[in-house]
Design a protein around this motif. Structure first.
Motif, mmCIF file in Angstrom:
data_model
loop_
_atom_site.group_PDB
_atom_site.id
_atom_site.type_symbol
_atom_site.label_atom_id
_atom_site.label_comp_id
_atom_site.label_asym_id
_atom_site.label_seq_id
_atom_site.Cartn_x
_atom_site.Cartn_y
_atom_site.Cartn_z
ATOM 1 N N ILE A 130 -9.615 1.825 0.512
ATOM 2 C CA ILE A 130 -8.639 2.835 0.925
ATOM 3 C C ILE A 130 -7.531 2.866 -0.119
ATOM 4 C CG2 ILE A 130 -6.863 3.439 2.613
ATOM 5 C CD1 ILE A 130 -8.627 2.560 4.819
ATOM 6 N N GLU A 131 -7.282 4.046 -0.665
ATOM 7 C CA GLU A 131 -6.258 4.176 -1.708
ATOM 8 C C GLU A 131 -4.956 4.655 -1.095
ATOM 9 O OE1 GLU A 131 -5.711 7.418 -4.932
ATOM 10 O OE2 GLU A 131 -6.957 5.853 -5.867
ATOM 11 N N ARG A 132 -3.885 3.880 -1.270
ATOM 12 C CA ARG A 132 -2.563 4.229 -0.741
ATOM 13 C C ARG A 132 -1.550 4.250 -1.873
ATOM 14 N NH1 ARG A 132 -2.215 -0.551 3.294
ATOM 15 N NH2 ARG A 132 -3.728 -1.354 1.796
ATOM 16 N N ARG A 133 -0.900 5.397 -2.022
ATOM 17 C CA ARG A 133 0.116 5.556 -3.060
ATOM 18 C C ARG A 133 1.476 5.838 -2.425
ATOM 19 N NH1 ARG A 133 -2.081 6.280 -8.303
ATOM 20 N NH2 ARG A 133 -4.363 6.508 -8.235
ATOM 21 N N TYR A 134 2.510 5.266 -3.018
ATOM 22 C CA TYR A 134 3.876 5.402 -2.515
ATOM 23 C C TYR A 134 4.788 5.915 -3.629
ATOM 24 C CZ TYR A 134 2.657 2.395 1.500
ATOM 25 O OH TYR A 134 2.094 1.865 2.632
ATOM 26 N N GLU A 135 5.854 6.600 -3.223
ATOM 27 C CA GLU A 135 6.944 6.938 -4.135
ATOM 28 C C GLU A 135 8.151 6.098 -3.768
ATOM 29 O OE1 GLU A 135 8.158 11.053 -5.268
ATOM 30 O OE2 GLU A 135 6.447 11.605 -4.016
ATOM 31 N N THR A 136 8.879 5.637 -4.762
ATOM 32 C CA THR A 136 10.084 4.876 -4.488
ATOM 33 C C THR A 136 11.099 5.102 -5.597
ATOM 34 O OG1 THR A 136 10.951 2.686 -3.924
ATOM 35 C CG2 THR A 136 9.254 2.766 -5.626
ATOM 36 N N ILE A 137 12.342 4.765 -5.309
ATOM 37 C CA ILE A 137 13.420 4.806 -6.300
ATOM 38 C C ILE A 137 13.996 3.402 -6.375
ATOM 39 C CG2 ILE A 137 15.671 5.785 -6.892
ATOM 40 C CD1 ILE A 137 14.823 8.235 -5.141
ATOM 41 N N LEU A 151 -1.107 0.480 -3.887
ATOM 42 C CA LEU A 151 -1.417 -0.817 -3.292
ATOM 43 C C LEU A 151 -2.883 -1.178 -3.505
ATOM 44 C CD1 LEU A 151 0.390 -0.692 0.181
ATOM 45 C CD2 LEU A 151 1.114 -1.892 -1.885
ATOM 46 N N GLU A 152 -3.106 -2.395 -3.987
ATOM 47 C CA GLU A 152 -4.469 -2.931 -4.021
ATOM 48 C C GLU A 152 -4.695 -3.803 -2.786
ATOM 49 O OE1 GLU A 152 -6.889 -5.839 -6.996
ATOM 50 O OE2 GLU A 152 -5.878 -4.124 -7.933
ATOM 51 N N ALA A 182 5.303 6.754 1.772
ATOM 52 C CA ALA A 182 3.847 6.673 1.629
ATOM 53 C C ALA A 182 3.305 8.074 1.385
ATOM 54 C CB ALA A 182 3.227 6.055 2.886
ATOM 55 N N LYS A 183 3.114 8.432 0.122
ATOM 56 C CA LYS A 183 2.882 9.832 -0.262
ATOM 57 C C LYS A 183 1.435 10.286 -0.100
ATOM 58 C CE LYS A 183 2.698 10.892 -4.667
ATOM 59 N NZ LYS A 183 3.049 11.038 -6.120
ATOM 60 N N SER A 184 0.465 9.357 -0.309
ATOM 61 C CA SER A 184 -0.931 9.799 -0.230
ATOM 62 C C SER A 184 -1.832 8.689 0.283
ATOM 63 C CB SER A 184 -1.425 10.286 -1.603
ATOM 64 O OG SER A 184 -1.555 9.210 -2.503
ATOM 65 N N ILE A 185 -2.946 9.126 0.869
ATOM 66 C CA ILE A 185 -3.949 8.168 1.349
ATOM 67 C C ILE A 185 -5.328 8.789 1.172
ATOM 68 C CG2 ILE A 185 -3.888 8.982 3.760
ATOM 69 C CD1 ILE A 185 -4.171 5.963 4.562
ATOM 70 N N ALA A 186 -6.299 7.982 0.774
ATOM 71 C CA ALA A 186 -7.669 8.442 0.598
ATOM 72 C C ALA A 186 -8.614 7.389 1.156
ATOM 73 C CB ALA A 186 -7.968 8.694 -0.880
ATOM 74 N N PHE A 187 -9.641 7.844 1.891
ATOM 75 C CA PHE A 187 -10.601 6.940 2.521
ATOM 76 C C PHE A 187 -11.893 7.691 2.803
ATOM 77 C CE2 PHE A 187 -7.857 8.898 5.665
ATOM 78 C CZ PHE A 187 -8.741 9.399 6.610
ATOM 79 N N GLU A 237 -2.023 14.200 1.059
ATOM 80 C CA GLU A 237 -0.769 13.930 0.368
ATOM 81 C C GLU A 237 0.348 14.735 1.019
ATOM 82 O OE1 GLU A 237 1.150 14.047 -4.159
ATOM 83 O OE2 GLU A 237 -1.034 13.920 -3.867
ATOM 84 N N VAL A 238 1.517 14.116 1.168
ATOM 85 C CA VAL A 238 2.682 14.809 1.728
ATOM 86 C C VAL A 238 3.895 14.561 0.843
ATOM 87 C CG1 VAL A 238 1.957 14.843 4.149
ATOM 88 C CG2 VAL A 238 3.162 12.834 3.251
#
Length: 300
Positions: free
Chosen positions: A165-172, A227-228, A267-272, A284-285
């Motif tokens: 499951i691929e999870r991508r985040y945006e942060t500052i 995240l891995e 948590a900007k995107s998720i793929a599964f 993606e949001v």
């Protein structure tokens, strides 16, 4: 089960509620105060008030209230549903919403909202976390996948375990990161000095975070993290570990940080793979308005 602690010289004169909040994992100080009021805590065999100042050698005994006392109710709370079918939902959780109920948060959680919206949810994680396959922190916004049945839950949990499951985040983050990409491979476990925090520890569980710079500002950097693994507070702990703590983070951020009500993390995107069809699903949001406004301010 009754637990016990003898007060050390270093802990002398510390309030009983503060001391226990440090000793008991995942329990807030306000919850500890409730325990004390409800006679779950004794010092030298006697009840005390929450403001009792501990003395060296005090024998503290406490017992966690049974979690079964929690009553999880369906609540008509609006949900931002990105996708839904008979097996799962993908939800865009707002900032400030707790994922599942606990002693200190019995109402207004994502689970309360899901119980009202869904006829059925998976029960693998029990009555208090129906449908919850993975979590994000209260003040982190963004995407979560929720299982409607146990079969879907089992397949999705397996994908999490095998890291597919691929999870991508945006942060500052504070500071200007000079390199374009990076990989943080550092084990995460409970902070030995503060049980309510996580940290990079020698005996922690493996944790891997990939990141890339999206934009640099004068004193901050806009970053995407992938995240891995999925350890508690992983991105927050890892960014602090490399000396670029997340802006606004009250737990792991700098003492003087941005007053934005919590960590700037989305948590900007998720793929599964869909648990029934095996089709690749990707969502993606955009980040919430506070995040966009912060970027605009930093741009100026």
């Amino acid at each position: 089960m009754t637990q016990q602690h003898k007060v050390t010289e270093i802990e002398q004169n510390m309030r009983i509620d503060k001391l226990l909040a440090l000793k008991v994992a995942d329990v807030s100080r306000s919850e500890i105060q409730t325990w004390i009021a409800d006679s779950y805590v004794y010092v030298n065999g006697k009840q005390v008030k929450a403001n009792y100042k501990c003395q060296k050698g005090d024998d503290i005994k406490w017992k966690k209230p049974e979690q079964s006392a929690l009553r999880i109710e369906a609540e008509n709370i609006p949900l931002s549903i990105v996708y839904e079918d008979e097996d799962l939902l993908v939800v865009n959780k707002p900032r400030g919403m707790v994922v599942h109920p606990s002693a200190g948060h019995q109402h207004g959680t994502l689970v309360n909202a899901l119980l009202y919206h869904c006829e059925s949810l998976s029960q693998i994680n029990g009555d208090h976390r129906p449908g919850i396959v993975h979590r994000i922190d209260k003040d982190t916004s963004g995407l979560l996948v929720v299982a409607k049945n146990d079969k879907a839950h089992t397949v999705l949990a397996g994908q999490l375990s095998e890291k597919s499951i691929e999870r991508r985040y945006e942060t500052i983050v504070h500071g200007v990161i000079e390199h374009e990409t990076g990989l943080i491979d550092a084990p995460i476990g409970r902070d030995p000095n503060d049980r309510k925090k996580m940290g990079v520890t020698d005996n922690g569980k493996p944790a891997v975070t990939h990141f890339r710079v999206l934009k640099r500002f004068a004193e901050f950097t806009h970053v995407e993290c992938k995240l891995e693994t999925g350890r508690t507070h992983q991105i927050r702990v890892h960014m602090k570990y490399i000396a670029f703590p997340i802006a606004g983070d009250p737990k792991y951020g700098r003492r003087k940080t941005l007053d934005i009500g919590g960590q700037a993390l989305h948590a900007k995107s998720i793929a599964f793979r869909h648990p029934a069809t095996n089709e690749t699903m990707q969502f993606e949001v955009e980040p919430p308005s506070y995040f966009k406004n912060l970027l605009a301010q930093l741009e100026k």
